[in-house]
Design a protein around this motif. Structure first.
Motif, short mmCIF file in Angstrom:
data_model
loop_
_atom_site.label_atom_id
_atom_site.label_comp_id
_atom_site.label_asym_id
_atom_site.label_seq_id
_atom_site.Cartn_x
_atom_site.Cartn_y
_atom_site.Cartn_z
N LEU A 168 0.82 -1.22 0.00
CA LEU A 168 0.00 0.00 0.00
C LEU A 168 0.84 1.26 0.00
O LEU A 168 0.31 2.36 -0.18
CB LEU A 168 -0.94 -0.02 1.21
CG LEU A 168 -2.03 -1.10 1.16
CD1 LEU A 168 -2.80 -1.17 2.46
CD2 LEU A 168 -2.98 -0.86 -0.01
N SER B 225 -2.29 1.71 -4.88
CA SER B 225 -3.53 1.81 -4.11
C SER B 225 -4.52 0.76 -4.57
O SER B 225 -4.43 0.25 -5.70
CB SER B 225 -4.15 3.20 -4.28
OG SER B 225 -4.68 3.34 -5.60
N PRO B 226 -5.51 0.43 -3.73
CA PRO B 226 -6.56 -0.48 -4.18
C PRO B 226 -7.27 0.01 -5.43
O PRO B 226 -7.68 -0.79 -6.29
CB PRO B 226 -7.51 -0.53 -2.98
CG PRO B 226 -6.65 -0.19 -1.80
CD PRO B 226 -5.66 0.81 -2.31
N TYR C 187 -1.97 -5.51 2.89
CA TYR C 187 -2.13 -6.59 1.91
C TYR C 187 -3.10 -6.15 0.82
O TYR C 187 -4.11 -5.50 1.08
CB TYR C 187 -2.67 -7.84 2.60
CG TYR C 187 -2.89 -9.01 1.66
CD1 TYR C 187 -1.82 -9.68 1.09
CD2 TYR C 187 -4.18 -9.45 1.35
CE1 TYR C 187 -2.01 -10.75 0.23
CE2 TYR C 187 -4.38 -10.52 0.49
CZ TYR C 187 -3.29 -11.17 -0.07
OH TYR C 187 -3.48 -12.23 -0.91
N LEU C 188 -2.76 -6.50 -0.42
CA LEU C 188 -3.68 -6.45 -1.54
C LEU C 188 -3.62 -7.80 -2.24
O LEU C 188 -2.54 -8.35 -2.45
CB LEU C 188 -3.30 -5.33 -2.53
CG LEU C 188 -3.57 -3.89 -2.08
CD1 LEU C 188 -3.02 -2.91 -3.11
CD2 LEU C 188 -5.04 -3.65 -1.85
N GLU D 221 -9.83 -8.27 5.09
CA GLU D 221 -9.51 -8.90 3.79
C GLU D 221 -9.87 -10.38 3.76
O GLU D 221 -9.92 -10.99 2.69
CB GLU D 221 -8.02 -8.73 3.48
CG GLU D 221 -7.60 -7.32 3.17
CD GLU D 221 -8.08 -6.85 1.81
OE1 GLU D 221 -8.29 -7.70 0.93
OE2 GLU D 221 -8.26 -5.63 1.63
#
Length: 635
Positions: free
Chosen positions: A159, A163-164, A231-232, A515
């Motif tokens: 992050l 970005s998301p 986390y993504l 998440e």
């Protein structure tokens, strides 16, 4: 208050200095090769101004030419090398920021973009790495992020780079090893987060003072931690060896290597740059193959994958860059490096099983196993992350399980039962203390520790025993080449002298819990359900999660919890709430009344049954006793 190393410890460390090839200075040149710029002065801070990484605290080994008697000289050498930080050119077009976090961030330039390999563990540190890179290289967009493994240091800083929204709009792809990556990251690691964090706190030395009698080096990192992680989820999963992606005209070829040092890992070959990355499977250190994460490392598979990598890319690779330490340059040196690491792991596996087939139990194998000089004198095979004795035990456990073959191990009493009997058999506490003091005075700190463990299990508040145990652990720490062993021994010393320094925050951030897929969230919740207390409870609940299409059902019976994607025929209660509220409530059951009062949560039906379910969820103490037994023996 720390104590000085004894004469026996000083002698032990001097002997190690004479046995190892300290005249080999290649690493001191390689670690500085390609250096462009230092890290910015001062510390890396979060939005509130709190420091999350301050390298200056960890540079003291660089100012001392030789190791003090309180540090194993090999570990001191590694601390000097790991203190070299900043932006480096690996080859023209590939750049690394090193020692700004627990792991390196690598930038691979394409015609119109940048591909990032690994993110470090913290967003603020990752953002600082990106700024440093942009100060010295053309400003290009990030087109892809590659996670080479499931450990936090490979994905936790994402992050700080993207970005998301970037991911949602397909501006950036996130590439990772396929099948089960998210479950490996967020599943078992979260399920055992409290005990794992407590153990990692010992191994990392997070609470130790930073000096020559405390934390010196993390071995494959400079500092013990780097703030909270994020986390993504991956968007592009690699499933087979040889899969390729072309990004900005640069071809990336991948080799998934599950079951190795990281339970899901990825080797990356970039033919345009003749550059190879073997994730955490090849570094300037033995890797840690103990049971870590969702599944233990299969060392046989690790050997096979390193051999396959060497055969596939070894003829043409001119640079190998690792995820934690500095690169290896030159085809001949790379082949030597990969073959030596491969052979080291093969030797650990085969020798462990050879000795096991002679009937030796794991403790005896760990005490006996030694590398031949051809492996032991290669610095990249020293135990700065894994340790030879630890890895041998891990092999035994993976291949044969916990049982050592002796029937006496099948019916052992717990230490709380045996300790008083051992103390009595040795003539009482005074006699045990006298024996332990004699062992300490002779330099046999391991025997002193074992004797005193019985006494402290019997009498946890025994002041003289605690003091002597702390002294013995301290000398073992001073003698340890492996930072994990040193940190564990010195953390035990500190806790015996000063008490537990509990972690300041939850081990799993709320953002990471959000998440989790619901199945994994309730798997974690099921672990928290106190089975004996909930044994007589029998209840069914339907969940109406306003922003997560259903159906969702829970059932408690026989002390266990089940989550189902179906509704109950006759639910005891129906609970309506948003997903964020659900995660918050499960983390903090004491908020039930206030959430109901605010209208964030509505219970239709037996509210007492829902309240009882929440009350039966355990809260885990992140500072539970380790070197002394629990005061009440409860759980």
């Amino acid at each position: 208050m720390t104590k000085t190393p004894t004469a026996q410890t000083a002698e032990h460390n001097m002997a190690a200095f004479e046995q190892l090839p300290f005249e080999d200075r290649r690493d001191y040149a390689d670690v500085r090769r390609g250096w462009i710029a230092p890290l910015p002065p001062g510390s890396i801070s979060d939005a509130s101004g709190a420091a999350v990484w301050d390298l200056r605290r960890f540079l003291f080994p660089q100012s001392w030419p030789s190791a003090p008697a309180s540090v194993h000289p090999s570990l001191w050498r590694q601390g000097q090398l790991m203190g070299v930080a900043g932006l480096f050119e690996v080859v023209p077009g590939i750049y690394q920021v090193r020692n700004h976090d627990l792991a390196n961030v690598t930038f691979v330039e394409t015609a119109d973009s940048v591909v990032v390999i690994d993110t470090g563990s913290n967003a603020d540190c990752a953002a600082a790495a990106l700024r440093l890179y942009h100060e010295h290289r053309p400003l290009k967009r990030i087109a892809a992020v590659i996670y080479t493994g499931t450990h936090t240091c490979h994905h936790g800083g994402v992050l700080g780079l993207i970005s998301p929204r970037d991911v949602a709009r397909d501006r950036v792809s996130i590439i990772a090893p396929g099948q089960g990556f998210q479950e490996a990251v967020l599943g078992t690691d979260i399920a055992v987060s409290t005990v794992a964090s407590r153990r990692e706190g010992y191994f990392r030395g997070a609470a130790l003072p930073v000096n020559e009698r405390g934390f010196v080096s993390g071995g494959i990192t400079t500092a013990p931690f780097a703030g909270p992680w994020g986390y993504l989820a991956p968007t592009d999963l690699i499933r087979t060896t040889g899969e390729q992606r072309v990004i900005g005209g640069v071809r990336f070829e991948f080799m998934p290597v599950p079951g190795t040092e990281s339970s899901r890992a990825l080797h990356v070959w970039i033919p345009e740059y003749e550059t190879l990355c073997c994730a955490e499977n090849a570094n300037h250190s033995l890797c840690d193959i103990r049971q870590h994460g969702p599944q233990p490392c299969d060392i046989g598979l690790l050997v096979h994958r390193l051999d396959e990598t060497l055969a596939r890319y070894g003829r043409t690779a001119e640079v190998h860059f690792g995820t934690h330490t500095w690169p290896v340059w030159g085809n001949r040196q790379i082949r030597e490096f990969l073959a030596s690491q491969r052979d080291a792991y093969k030797y650990i596996r085969d020798e462990t099983l050879r000795l096991a087939n002679h009937g030796l139990p794991p403790a005896e194998i760990a005490a006996r196993i030694r590398f031949p000089d051809s492996l032991a004198r290669s610095w990249w095979n020293r135990g700065y992350h894994g340790a030879l004795a630890h890895d041998a035990r891990a092999v035994y456990a993976h291949e044969l399980g916990w049982y050592d073959g002796n029937p006496a191990s099948l019916a052992q009493h717990p230490a709380t039962t045996t300790a008083p009997r051992y103390v009595h058999a040795m003539g009482g506490g005074t006699a045990v203390l006298r024996l332990a003091q004699s062992a300490f005075d002779s330099g046999d700190y391991r025997w002193a520790v074992e004797l005193l463990a019985h006494l402290l299990s019997d009498q946890p508040a025994h002041v003289a025993a605690r003091r002597l145990q702390a002294d013995a652990y301290e000398q073992l720490g001073y003698q340890s080449e492996e930072p994990q062993r040193r940190n564990a021994f010195l953390t035990a010393t500190q806790e015996l002298r000063s008490g537990v320094i509990a972690p300041a925050s939850e081990q799993v951030p709320l953002e990471s819990m959000l998440e989790l897929p619901l199945r994994m969230l309730f798997d974690h919740t099921a672990i928290r359900l106190n089975g004996p207390r909930a044994a007589l409870a029998s209840a069914r609940f339907d969940l109406r999660i306003t922003d997560r299409p259903g159906p969702h059902g829970l059932e408690v019976s026989n002390g266990v919890l089940y989550y189902r994607t179906s509704v109950s025929v006759e639910p005891d209660a129906v609970i309506t709430l948003a997903h964020h509220t659900l995660v918050t409530l499960l983390a903090h059951p004491e908020l039930l009344e206030s959430l109901c009062g605010s209208g964030a949560l509505h219970v239709e039906g037996d509210v007492l049954a829902w309240r009882e379910f929440l009350r039966n969820l355990d809260h885990f103490d992140p500072g539970f006793a380790v070197v002394t037994p629990r005061a009440d023996g409860s759980a």
